[in-house]
Design a protein around this motif. Structure first.
Motif, PDB file in Angstrom:
ATOM      1  N   GLN A  23      -4.568  13.894  -1.178  1.00  0.00           N
ATOM      2  CA  GLN A  23      -4.776  12.629  -0.463  1.00  0.00           C
ATOM      3  C   GLN A  23      -3.523  12.207   0.300  1.00  0.00           C
ATOM      4  O   GLN A  23      -3.623  11.565   1.353  1.00  0.00           O
ATOM      5  CB  GLN A  23      -5.215  11.534  -1.441  1.00  0.00           C
ATOM      6  N   THR A  24      -2.367  12.564  -0.218  1.00  0.00           N
ATOM      7  CA  THR A  24      -1.120  12.280   0.507  1.00  0.00           C
ATOM      8  C   THR A  24      -1.041  13.131   1.765  1.00  0.00           C
ATOM      9  O   THR A  24      -0.731  12.624   2.851  1.00  0.00           O
ATOM     10  CB  THR A  24       0.097  12.538  -0.396  1.00  0.00           C
ATOM     11  N   PHE A  25      -1.341  14.427   1.644  1.00  0.00           N
ATOM     12  CA  PHE A  25      -1.245  15.319   2.806  1.00  0.00           C
ATOM     13  C   PHE A  25      -2.149  14.851   3.942  1.00  0.00           C
ATOM     14  O   PHE A  25      -1.795  14.981   5.112  1.00  0.00           O
ATOM     15  CB  PHE A  25      -1.598  16.758   2.419  1.00  0.00           C
ATOM     16  N   LYS A  26      -3.299  14.291   3.610  1.00  0.00           N
ATOM     17  CA  LYS A  26      -4.231  13.810   4.637  1.00  0.00           C
ATOM     18  C   LYS A  26      -3.645  12.651   5.440  1.00  0.00           C
ATOM     19  O   LYS A  26      -4.103  12.383   6.552  1.00  0.00           O
ATOM     20  CB  LYS A  26      -5.550  13.364   3.992  1.00  0.00           C
ATOM     21  N   GLN A  27      -2.647  11.987   4.884  1.00  0.00           N
ATOM     22  CA  GLN A  27      -2.063  10.825   5.553  1.00  0.00           C
ATOM     23  C   GLN A  27      -0.756  11.143   6.279  1.00  0.00           C
ATOM     24  O   GLN A  27      -0.110  10.252   6.819  1.00  0.00           O
ATOM     25  CB  GLN A  27      -1.831   9.703   4.525  1.00  0.00           C
ATOM     26  N   LEU A  28      -0.356  12.420   6.297  1.00  0.00           N
ATOM     27  CA  LEU A  28       0.937  12.801   6.867  1.00  0.00           C
ATOM     28  C   LEU A  28       0.827  13.332   8.285  1.00  0.00           C
ATOM     29  O   LEU A  28      -0.101  14.058   8.619  1.00  0.00           O
ATOM     30  CB  LEU A  28       1.592  13.896   6.014  1.00  0.00           C
ATOM     31  N   LYS A  29       1.799  12.990   9.065  1.00  0.00           N
ATOM     32  CA  LYS A  29       2.010  13.667  10.338  1.00  0.00           C
ATOM     33  C   LYS A  29       2.864  14.903  10.040  1.00  0.00           C
ATOM     34  O   LYS A  29       3.575  14.960   9.040  1.00  0.00           O
ATOM     35  CB  LYS A  29       2.749  12.743  11.308  1.00  0.00           C
ATOM     36  N   GLU A  30       2.811  15.881  10.921  1.00  0.00           N
ATOM     37  CA  GLU A  30       3.469  17.165  10.675  1.00  0.00           C
ATOM     38  C   GLU A  30       4.948  17.017  10.335  1.00  0.00           C
ATOM     39  O   GLU A  30       5.445  17.642   9.392  1.00  0.00           O
ATOM     40  CB  GLU A  30       3.300  18.087  11.881  1.00  0.00           C
ATOM     41  N   GLU A  31       5.666  16.173  11.056  1.00  0.00           N
ATOM     42  CA  GLU A  31       7.117  16.072  10.845  1.00  0.00           C
ATOM     43  C   GLU A  31       7.468  15.521   9.455  1.00  0.00           C
ATOM     44  O   GLU A  31       8.566  15.773   8.941  1.00  0.00           O
ATOM     45  CB  GLU A  31       7.774  15.223  11.940  1.00  0.00           C
ATOM     46  N   ALA A  32       6.541  14.814   8.831  1.00  0.00           N
ATOM     47  CA  ALA A  32       6.822  14.223   7.519  1.00  0.00           C
ATOM     48  C   ALA A  32       7.022  15.285   6.434  1.00  0.00           C
ATOM     49  O   ALA A  32       7.721  15.039   5.449  1.00  0.00           O
ATOM     50  CB  ALA A  32       5.700  13.273   7.107  1.00  0.00           C
ATOM     51  N   TYR A  33       6.468  16.464   6.619  1.00  0.00           N
ATOM     52  CA  TYR A  33       6.634  17.533   5.630  1.00  0.00           C
ATOM     53  C   TYR A  33       8.091  17.979   5.501  1.00  0.00           C
ATOM     54  O   TYR A  33       8.500  18.484   4.461  1.00  0.00           O
ATOM     55  CB  TYR A  33       5.799  18.762   6.013  1.00  0.00           C
ATOM     56  N   TYR A  34       8.859  17.800   6.558  1.00  0.00           N
ATOM     57  CA  TYR A  34      10.202  18.379   6.623  1.00  0.00           C
ATOM     58  C   TYR A  34      11.335  17.367   6.494  1.00  0.00           C
ATOM     59  O   TYR A  34      12.500  17.763   6.419  1.00  0.00           O
ATOM     60  CB  TYR A  34      10.340  19.160   7.937  1.00  0.00           C
ATOM     61  N   LYS A  35      11.021  16.087   6.459  1.00  0.00           N
ATOM     62  CA  LYS A  35      12.065  15.064   6.363  1.00  0.00           C
ATOM     63  C   LYS A  35      12.682  15.057   4.972  1.00  0.00           C
ATOM     64  O   LYS A  35      12.003  15.273   3.972  1.00  0.00           O
ATOM     65  CB  LYS A  35      11.493  13.681   6.667  1.00  0.00           C
ATOM     66  N   GLN A  36      13.977  14.753   4.931  1.00  0.00           N
ATOM     67  CA  GLN A  36      14.709  14.606   3.673  1.00  0.00           C
ATOM     68  C   GLN A  36      15.437  13.270   3.699  1.00  0.00           C
ATOM     69  O   GLN A  36      16.092  12.957   4.696  1.00  0.00           O
ATOM     70  CB  GLN A  36      15.752  15.722   3.519  1.00  0.00           C
ATOM     71  N   PRO A  37      15.351  12.506   2.608  1.00  0.00           N
ATOM     72  CA  PRO A  37      16.085  11.242   2.576  1.00  0.00           C
ATOM     73  C   PRO A  37      17.593  11.437   2.716  1.00  0.00           C
ATOM     74  O   PRO A  37      18.278  10.624   3.310  1.00  0.00           O
ATOM     75  CB  PRO A  37      15.751  10.648   1.213  1.00  0.00           C
ATOM     76  N   ASN A  38      18.103  12.543   2.164  1.00  0.00           N
ATOM     77  CA  ASN A  38      19.519  12.899   2.298  1.00  0.00           C
ATOM     78  C   ASN A  38      19.670  14.384   2.021  1.00  0.00           C
ATOM     79  O   ASN A  38      18.700  15.061   1.642  1.00  0.00           O
ATOM     80  CB  ASN A  38      20.407  12.053   1.370  1.00  0.00           C
ATOM     81  N   ALA A  39      20.859  14.905   2.190  1.00  0.00           N
ATOM     82  CA  ALA A  39      21.089  16.349   2.073  1.00  0.00           C
ATOM     83  C   ALA A  39      20.814  16.895   0.682  1.00  0.00           C
ATOM     84  O   ALA A  39      20.509  18.085   0.524  1.00  0.00           O
ATOM     85  CB  ALA A  39      22.527  16.674   2.488  1.00  0.00           C
TER      86      ALA A  39
END
Length: 192
Positions: A23-39
């Motif tokens: 259900q989370t994946f259905k709400q994501l745009k593609e770029e959201a898979y790769y974002k990191q809050p920090n290193a």
């Protein structure tokens, strides 16, 4: 509790947490898979890679080989790979399929058998419980990141904020009954 009831409960719980990810994946745009809050944090893509590697390693030949397979490359699971969301979701599905296949093959006689993870002995029940704690931990991370990176109105995966009173009133207006906490979710999902 019999093994059959235990395994039924475990399967429902794993399925429930898998669905939270779905259900989370259905709400994501593609770029959201790769974002990191920090290193030092993991992206959703990295968490999927890790869960996939862990599931294949733990559940392949579950009763007969160590849960940490020699072929597993755990460190690479935490590296950013160039995988599309479709490839990541295929990994997600393959990992869960491996888990459910192993669970579906267990019998009453398997419950007290000893299996090993990195040479550390676990009963089958202990090994299942270990993963039932591990996977929801990471699914929670996926949901948290997904909600944080959602650019649209987030569809709540549980009781929405401000709705606890109405939810509880509806629950307490019903007769007491014995059911698994995920049964209600399954009814909603199946439209029943």
């Amino acid at each position: 509790m019999s093994l059959e009831n235990y395994l039924d409960s475990v399967k429902k719980q794993f399925l429930y947490y898998k669905n939270l990810g779905d259900q989370t994946f259905k709400q994501l745009k593609e770029e959201a898979y790769y974002k990191q809050p920090n290193a030092d944090s993991n992206s959703i893509a990295v968490i999927i890679q890790h869960l996939h590697g862990n599931m294949l390693s733990r559940w392949t030949d579950f009763l007969t080989t160590d849960g940490e397979k020699e072929w597993r490359q755990r460190d690479t699971e935490f590296e950013n790979q160039t995988l599309t969301p479709a490839q990541l979701l295929e990994m997600w599905e393959n990992g869960w399929a491996c888990l459910f296949s192993a669970l579906n093959q267990l019998t009453d006689q398997d419950l007290e058998k000893i299996i090993y993870i990195r040479n550390q002995g676990h009963t089958v029940m202990e090994a299942i419980n270990r993963q039932l704690a591990h996977y929801p931990y990471h699914v929670g991370q996926i949901v948290f990141l997904g909600k944080m990176y959602s650019t649209q109105s987030w569809e709540s995966l549980s009781i929405p904020k401000g709705n606890s009173g109405a939810y509880n009133a509806a629950k307490f207006s019903q007769e007491k009954s014995k059911q698994h906490f995920t049964d209600e979710y399954v009814k909603k999902k199946d439209g029943k």
